[in-house]
Design an enzyme around this catalytic site. Structure first.
Site, short mmCIF file in Angstrom:
data_model
loop_
_atom_site.label_atom_id
_atom_site.label_comp_id
_atom_site.label_asym_id
_atom_site.label_seq_id
_atom_site.Cartn_x
_atom_site.Cartn_y
_atom_site.Cartn_z
N SER A 130 0.70 -1.12 0.04
CA SER A 130 -0.01 -0.01 -0.16
C SER A 130 1.03 1.36 0.00
O SER A 130 1.95 1.51 -0.88
CB SER A 130 -1.06 -0.15 1.11
N ASP B 119 -10.24 -2.95 -5.43
CA ASP B 119 -9.47 -2.10 -4.82
C ASP B 119 -9.33 -1.04 -5.81
O ASP B 119 -8.97 -1.23 -6.82
CB ASP B 119 -8.10 -2.78 -4.62
N HIS C 64 -8.34 -4.62 -0.70
CA HIS C 64 -7.13 -4.03 -0.15
C HIS C 64 -6.76 -4.40 1.15
O HIS C 64 -7.76 -4.76 1.88
CB HIS C 64 -7.42 -2.50 -0.13
#
Length: 309
Positions: free
Chosen positions: A157, A249, A279
């Protein structure tokens, strides 16, 4: 007659394991968490992460120590099969996350690859805005490379955003020793209005509105490739790369686009899209079949870069 308001359906996976994971996450970390104070967000996130912590693998040793001024945690498995080091940059939107939040993930990656892993506790926003995060991570990377280490750079991320930016900085400063980069559901500077940012705007786990919030709080220049690696003028000369994204996502197409540009520039690249994942699916690796398979593929990629597979 007044027009009826259009409602956009929330895209949802169907796999039972990932649905159970999302339900557990929602019980600790509310969907509107970004509306709360920074302190509250961190309390919620820490409580969530604690639910997924696990004991260290047998014989593994960890040590917390600063590299320069940057706090780090080093993981050494019982069986070290390579001199290559793994460098891990945690996710959390640059706002939450710590050495503890990704502790079990780092331990399992280190154990599978048979390699020492260094996790970086870079400074967080809003107390420290860009470029504090990339500078902290780059200082640790340069310290490792400066001693002749070979390094596989890994991030998830926001940490994957930092990793991709560091790969650019390493190339541009002609530093040698980075043998691979592994990016897990990376945010790389997409436009926030098209592709998966539109299709998955209300996806569970992370929304496009959340993504805009995290970008705004970081205060990185909009035209800076280190902060937004998709803006790089050239992708040539970057290290071999493994990129994994989640279908559900808003960041999905950032990883897709980046993989395509690396391949077009002649960089060795593997791309994997998890069809039922959301995610942050990395935390679901012991709950969900899809996450378990995705994590194994990730571990194999890391091991190949490290030379242990």
């Amino acid at each position: 007659m007044p027009q009826a308001e259009l409602t956009v359906a929330r895209p949802m996976p169907e796999e039972p394991g990932i649905l159970a994971f999302l339900e557990l996450c929602d019980s600790f970390y509310p969907a509107d968490a970004v509306d709360a104070s920074i302190g509250q967000q961190r309390l919620w996130y820490d409580a969530l992460c604690a639910q997924f912590d696990r004991p260290l693998p047998n014989g593994m040793i960890t040590q917390d120590a600063a590299i320069g001024t940057i706090p780090t945690r080093r993981y050494r498995p019982a069986s070290v099969r390579t001199d290559v080091k793994l460098l891990y940059l945690h996710g959390g939107g640059y706002v939450v996350g710590s050495l503890s939040s990704h502790h079990a993930i780092c331990a399992e990656l280190s154990e599978f690859a048979g390699a020492e892993l260094v996790s970086v506790d870079y400074r967080l926003a809003p107390e420290h805005v860009w470029p504090a995060q990339t500078d902290d991570a780059f200082a640790v990377l340069k310290a490792l490379l400066g001693t002749g280490e070979k390094v596989v750079l890994i991030g998830d991320s926001a940490g994957a955003n930092l990793a991709a930016g560091l790969a650019l900085r390493t190339r541009d400063e002609a530093l040698s020793g980075m043998v691979g980069q592994v990016l897990i559901y990376p945010g790389l500077g997409g436009d926030l209005v098209s592709g998966s940012y539109e299709e998955m705007a209300n996806a569970p786990g992370l929304t496009t509105t959340d993504t805009a919030y995290y970008r705004a709080i970081l205060k990185a220049p909009a035209d800076e490739p280190v902060a937004h690696p998709l803006l790089a003028r050239s992708f040539a000369g970057l290290p071999p790369s493994y990129i994994t994204v989640a279908h559900f996502d808003p960041l999905r197409d950032d990883g897709r686009s980046y993989a395509g540009r690396l391949a077009a520039a002649g960089v060795e690249v593997w791309f994997r899209e998890e069809p039922q994942m959301v995610h942050a699916w990395l935390r679901a690796r012991h709950m969900s079949d899809g996450a378990r398979e995705g994590f194994r593929a990730l571990c194999i990629a890391v091991s190949r870069f490290a030379g242990t597979l």
